[in-house]
Design a protein around this motif. Structure first.
Motif, PDB file in Angstrom:
ATOM      1  N   ARG A   1      10.202   9.273  14.539  1.00  0.00           N
ATOM      2  CA  ARG A   1       9.263   9.868  13.583  1.00  0.00           C
ATOM      3  C   ARG A   1       9.501   9.392  12.153  1.00  0.00           C
ATOM      4  O   ARG A   1       9.018   9.998  11.191  1.00  0.00           O
ATOM      5  N   LEU A   2      10.235   8.308  11.994  1.00  0.00           N
ATOM      6  CA  LEU A   2      10.447   7.717  10.676  1.00  0.00           C
ATOM      7  C   LEU A   2       9.326   6.725  10.383  1.00  0.00           C
ATOM      8  O   LEU A   2       8.664   6.228  11.302  1.00  0.00           O
ATOM      9  N   PRO A   3       9.083   6.426   9.093  1.00  0.00           N
ATOM     10  CA  PRO A   3       8.116   5.375   8.770  1.00  0.00           C
ATOM     11  C   PRO A   3       8.483   4.063   9.456  1.00  0.00           C
ATOM     12  O   PRO A   3       9.673   3.734   9.586  1.00  0.00           O
ATOM     13  N   ASN A   4       7.460   3.315   9.894  1.00  0.00           N
ATOM     14  CA  ASN A   4       7.732   2.023  10.523  1.00  0.00           C
ATOM     15  C   ASN A   4       7.659   0.915   9.467  1.00  0.00           C
ATOM     16  O   ASN A   4       7.548   1.171   8.270  1.00  0.00           O
ATOM     17  N   ARG A   5       7.725  -0.328   9.931  1.00  0.00           N
ATOM     18  CA  ARG A   5       7.765  -1.460   9.013  1.00  0.00           C
ATOM     19  C   ARG A   5       6.495  -1.527   8.159  1.00  0.00           C
ATOM     20  O   ARG A   5       6.551  -1.848   6.971  1.00  0.00           O
ATOM     21  N   ARG A   6       5.340  -1.190   8.752  1.00  0.00           N
ATOM     22  CA  ARG A   6       4.083  -1.266   8.002  1.00  0.00           C
ATOM     23  C   ARG A   6       4.088  -0.293   6.819  1.00  0.00           C
ATOM     24  O   ARG A   6       3.748  -0.661   5.698  1.00  0.00           O
ATOM     25  N   LEU A   7       4.471   0.967   7.080  1.00  0.00           N
ATOM     26  CA  LEU A   7       4.496   1.951   5.999  1.00  0.00           C
ATOM     27  C   LEU A   7       5.581   1.617   4.985  1.00  0.00           C
ATOM     28  O   LEU A   7       5.395   1.806   3.780  1.00  0.00           O
ATOM     29  N   LEU A   8       6.723   1.117   5.464  1.00  0.00           N
ATOM     30  CA  LEU A   8       7.787   0.723   4.546  1.00  0.00           C
ATOM     31  C   LEU A   8       7.295  -0.374   3.607  1.00  0.00           C
ATOM     32  O   LEU A   8       7.550  -0.331   2.391  1.00  0.00           O
ATOM     33  N   THR A   9       6.589  -1.356   4.147  1.00  0.00           N
ATOM     34  CA  THR A   9       6.071  -2.447   3.315  1.00  0.00           C
ATOM     35  C   THR A   9       5.112  -1.923   2.257  1.00  0.00           C
ATOM     36  O   THR A   9       5.151  -2.332   1.093  1.00  0.00           O
ATOM     37  N   ASP A  10       4.249  -0.994   2.671  1.00  0.00           N
ATOM     38  CA  ASP A  10       3.301  -0.412   1.719  1.00  0.00           C
ATOM     39  C   ASP A  10       4.025   0.343   0.612  1.00  0.00           C
ATOM     40  O   ASP A  10       3.720   0.194  -0.573  1.00  0.00           O
ATOM     41  N   ARG A  11       5.001   1.149   0.988  1.00  0.00           N
ATOM     42  CA  ARG A  11       5.753   1.907  -0.023  1.00  0.00           C
ATOM     43  C   ARG A  11       6.577   0.981  -0.911  1.00  0.00           C
ATOM     44  O   ARG A  11       6.761   1.245  -2.095  1.00  0.00           O
ATOM     45  N   LEU A  12       7.046  -0.105  -0.331  1.00  0.00           N
ATOM     46  CA  LEU A  12       7.832  -1.051  -1.111  1.00  0.00           C
ATOM     47  C   LEU A  12       6.968  -1.734  -2.169  1.00  0.00           C
ATOM     48  O   LEU A  12       7.422  -1.990  -3.293  1.00  0.00           O
ATOM     49  N   HIS A  13       5.705  -2.011  -1.842  1.00  0.00           N
ATOM     50  CA  HIS A  13       4.773  -2.569  -2.836  1.00  0.00           C
ATOM     51  C   HIS A  13       4.646  -1.615  -4.024  1.00  0.00           C
ATOM     52  O   HIS A  13       4.724  -2.018  -5.184  1.00  0.00           O
TER      53      HIS A  13
END
Length: 789
Positions: free
Chosen positions: A337-349
């Motif tokens: 239930r943790l953010p995946n790579r896609r959400l991590l990339t978005d948040r990293l932007h």
């Protein structure tokens, strides 16, 4: 025998049968009138029985026709004309057979006529009226010919004339009434058809609304009323039979978190006449939370004021759940239930953009579990999944709310840290502290399906500040540094940048050495004299020194910041306070030093401990130190948070006799608002002002202001960093009568400090004192007084 109808008769036939019974009842009433005439002698018995027999035969004949349904074959299924003719013929026969009083039978003719009024048209009624008049005239003629003695010709002609005037009028009125009846009947049929269509439409609409979960509503601003469709009641979980669901009552159903927004939405629509389209939650009476989508449109009058608000409301709970599921599948790892790579990339932007604006650093931690393949091979993949879930929980507990913990895939996790220091070295230290906490958390034993499992992790870290960096590049750097951590033996953290890694390594070595130094008693307390205007030593400030077995005396600027970050400042500060109190007790046993006070620096982290007051009380009791001789020096920076808590602690210690000095005054917060509230005894002028007091007019003005301020508040003043006699003379001329600095004494070990005190310090300075100070004691003193915080 006419009390019930056969079940085989259809509803229309039953209606006609009821009309027949009404006619039969009228005929029976006519028999009663004939019998009354017989009793009065107006009708002979033979005429009565003959007339009554004719009426009964007619009744039976018409019943047979209605009962068999033969009446339905005629254009007039009620058989109004045949019944009317039969009644008229029987009445005319009775009139002929009567011995007199034919006015009664005239009433019977009128009854038969009135019965037909309810059924026939105007033309038919006029024809019928003419027939009755003709037949009545014929009866009069027959009577005049065959029964002249029973005839009063003038009276009969008068009755005929009355009938001639009455029947046409009745015919016209009856035709008009009959027309109205037909028109009303037609209108009723049309209205019933319309009502049926409306009811069918309403039923279809209600069914469509129920299927679509869509309700309608209206808010009347003028009448302060609201109307809701049945589906709206169902959506709100309210029984329609209950009192009207007013607007105020509905607002109470809206979720508390959405209520303010909903009220503003409705008020704006009514005030400005605007349409709205919004989503909000309601709480049903059973506690269920339901999402609704509301559309509204106001009715605006000529003045532009919204008088009415109508709209629809739709249940979108399932859609919201589906959207959440879709979002969960698209942006979150299904296992942890943790953010995946896609959400991590978005948040990293977003983090890179925010870092550019704020100038603050962020960090990426790439975490890989060591030897994770072993648990999959030995316990199975299902147990491996359980371990990953436990790891996810532990990682989430190690970071702040603003940080992000994501699962990269497999046994790899990524943590994004936000709002670190603007200084790269400090940001690296902060990252390293969090990384060490993570390593410690992940190295604790796991309970996996009844098995105790030990596991470690390797962490790669890289900093970012938003400049010339991409998300892929940052992840690549963190990944590379993670492999460096693997190569370094696992269960460690490594930075991508070499200088950062060197800083972290040095800090880690420093932390280890500090812990060892506390255990081995490598720390010392030096004391710097505090002098009054007469040149006498009145007290000392305790300053910590570290005698490292290899590096020698370590500068406090090297070990105090790491001690603050790692929390080692707490045991170190406690040791300093306890040693200073013990020294104060030792001095109190000798007359030459019994008058001395002891100033001890207290760090912000140390003072904020919930049991700090209790610690000081215990130390005073254990060492036997006089609380009135102890003075705690606080810095302005610790006054920024929890002022009330600070005042409470100071007041509690003040009640014991402990004094307080505000160190480095003028370099920090410097607000008059806290000076008047804090139970202070002394202000300490920072050495940065004293150093250039003779050459910088601004520093001179600041010193005069601090002295004047202290005097107005009833506080004493001491200046630190006094190195020359002109500096001291300036301070003395402006009202500062206490000094601390190299002009009088450097920080000294307790033995040499006691010698200094025994000899006495005069205004001539340290150079006039015949005291031998070894180089290893002088060397650390060159850095000047350094508090522990």
């Amino acid at each position: 025998m006419f009390s019930s109808l056969p079940k085989s008769i259809d509803p229309k036939q039953a209606l006609r049968m009821r009309r027949y019974f009404m006619a039969a009842g009228t005929s029976l009433l006519a028999i009663g009138l004939l019998f009354a005439c017989y009793l009065q002698g107006a009708l002979s018995s033979a005429a009565f029985f003959q007339s009554a027999t004719l009426v009964l035969l007619a009744i039976l004949a018409f019943y047979v026709v209605f009962r068999s349904g033969l009446n339905l074959r005629f254009s007039d299924p009620n058989l109004a004309v045949p019944q009317m003719l039969a009644s008229s013929l029987v009445t005319l026969y009775a009139m002929y057979a009567a011995d007199g009083a034919r006015a009664v039978f005239l009433v019977l003719l009128l009854m038969a006529f009135l019965f037909s009024v309810l059924q026939l048209t105007r033309r038919a009624l006029l024809v019928y009226a003419a027939c009755i008049l003709g037949a009545y005239g014929g009866v009069i003629g027959l009577l005049w010919r065959f029964k002249p003695r029973s005839l009063d010709l003038r009276l009969e002609l008068l009755q005929w004339l009355a009938l001639a005037l009455t029947l046409p009028w009745f015919a016209l009125m009856g035709g008009f009434i009959s027309g109205l009846r037909k028109q009303l009947h037609k209108s009723n049929k049309e209205l019933q058809a319309v009502l049926q269509r409306v009811q069918a439409s309403e039923a279809s609409l209600a069914q469509a609304q129920r299927i679509a979960g869509l309700g309608s509503w209206t808010l009347d601003r003028a009448r302060r009323s609201a109307t809701w469709s049945l589906e709206t009641y169902r959506l709100f979980g309210v029984d329609p039979a209950q009192p009207t669901l007013t607007g105020e009552r509905f607002v109470r159903l809206v979720h508390p978190e959405d209520r303010l927004h909903y009220n503003e939405l409705i008020q704006t629509a009514l005030r400005e006449g605007l349409d709205f389209d919004d989503q909000f939650r309601i709480v049903l009476p059973n506690g269920e939370i339901r999402w609704l989508h509301a559309l509204g449109q106001p009715d605006v009058d000529a003045d532009g004021n919204a008088t009415l608000l109508r709209g629809t409301v739709m249940d979108i709970t399932k859609r919201k759940v589906a959207e959440d599921e879709i979002r969960q599948l698209a942006f979150y790892d299904p296992l942890t239930r943790l953010p995946n790579r896609r959400l991590l990339t978005d948040r990293l932007h977003h983090a890179l953009a925010a870092s550019t604006r704020s100038k603050r650093h962020g960090a990426l931690l790439f975490i890989d579990l060591d030897n994770f393949k072993t648990i999959n091979d030995t316990l199975g993949h299902d147990k491996g999944d359980l371990l990953l879930q436990l790891v996810a929980k532990r990682l989430s507990s190690c970071v702040r709310v603003a940080d992000t913990v994501a699962r990269q895939g497999g046994d790899e996790f990524v943590i994004m840290l936000m709002d670190l220091s603007e200084v790269p070295e400090e940001a690296a230290v902060q990252t390293e502290v969090i990384g060490e906490n993570i390593l410690a958390a992940l190295s604790r034993p796991y309970q996996v399906a009844g098995h105790v499992y030990h596991n470690t992790a390797s962490i790669g870290a890289t900093l970012f500040d938003g400049h010339l960096e991409s998300t892929n590049e940052l992840l690549k750097r963190a990944d590379l540094s993670m492999y460096q951590a693997k190569a370094a033996g696992r269960n460690v953290l490594r930075f991508f940048e070499e200088d950062m890694q060197a800083t972290v390594t040095l800090r880690a070595e420093m932390e280890t050495a500090l812990r060892q130094g506390l255990q081995d008693g490598q720390f010392l307390l030096y004391y710097q004299a505090q002098i009054d205007d007469a040149g006498c030593v009145t007290g000392a400030e305790a300053l910590v020194r570290w005698q490292h077995p290899v590096r020698g005396l370590v500068c406090p600027a090297e070990f105090i910041p790491p001690a603050e970050v790692t929390g080692l400042i707490l045991p170190l500060g406690r040791w300093v306070l306890e040693t200073a109190c013990a020294q104060l007790t030792a001095w109190s046993s000798r007359p030459a030093t019994a008058h001395l006070t002891m100033a001890v620096n207290v760090s912000a982290r140390q003072f904020r401990q919930p049991d700090f007051v209790k610690q000081v009380v215990e130390l005073l009791d254990r060492t036997g130190a006089n609380a009135r001789k102890l003075k705690l020096e606080l810095t302005e920076s610790m006054l920024l948070d929890n002022m009330e808590e600070i005042i409470a602690k100071m007041s509690a210690l003040k009640a014991l006799g402990v004094g307080f000095s505000l160190d480095d005054f003028g370099t920090g917060y410097s607000s008059l608002s806290y000076l008047k509230r804090l139970p202070l005894d002394q202000l300490k002028i920072d050495q940065s002002f004293v150093r250039d007091v003779l050459t910088d007019p601004n520093d001179a003005a600041i010193v005069r202001t601090i002295v004047a301020l202290a005097q107005s508040l009833g506080l004493s003043v001491i200046a630190e960093g006094v190195e020359t006699e002109p500096q001291r003379d300036f301070l003395a001329r402006n009202g500062c009568n206490a000094y601390q600095g190299y002009l009088y004494s450097r920080p000294l070990p307790p033995e040499q400090f006691e010698s200094l005190n025994l000899i006495g310090v005069r205004s001539k300075g340290l150079s006039d004192l015949n005291i031998h100070v070894s180089p290893e004691i002088i060397e650390p003193a060159l850095i000047g007084p350094s508090p522990i915080s």
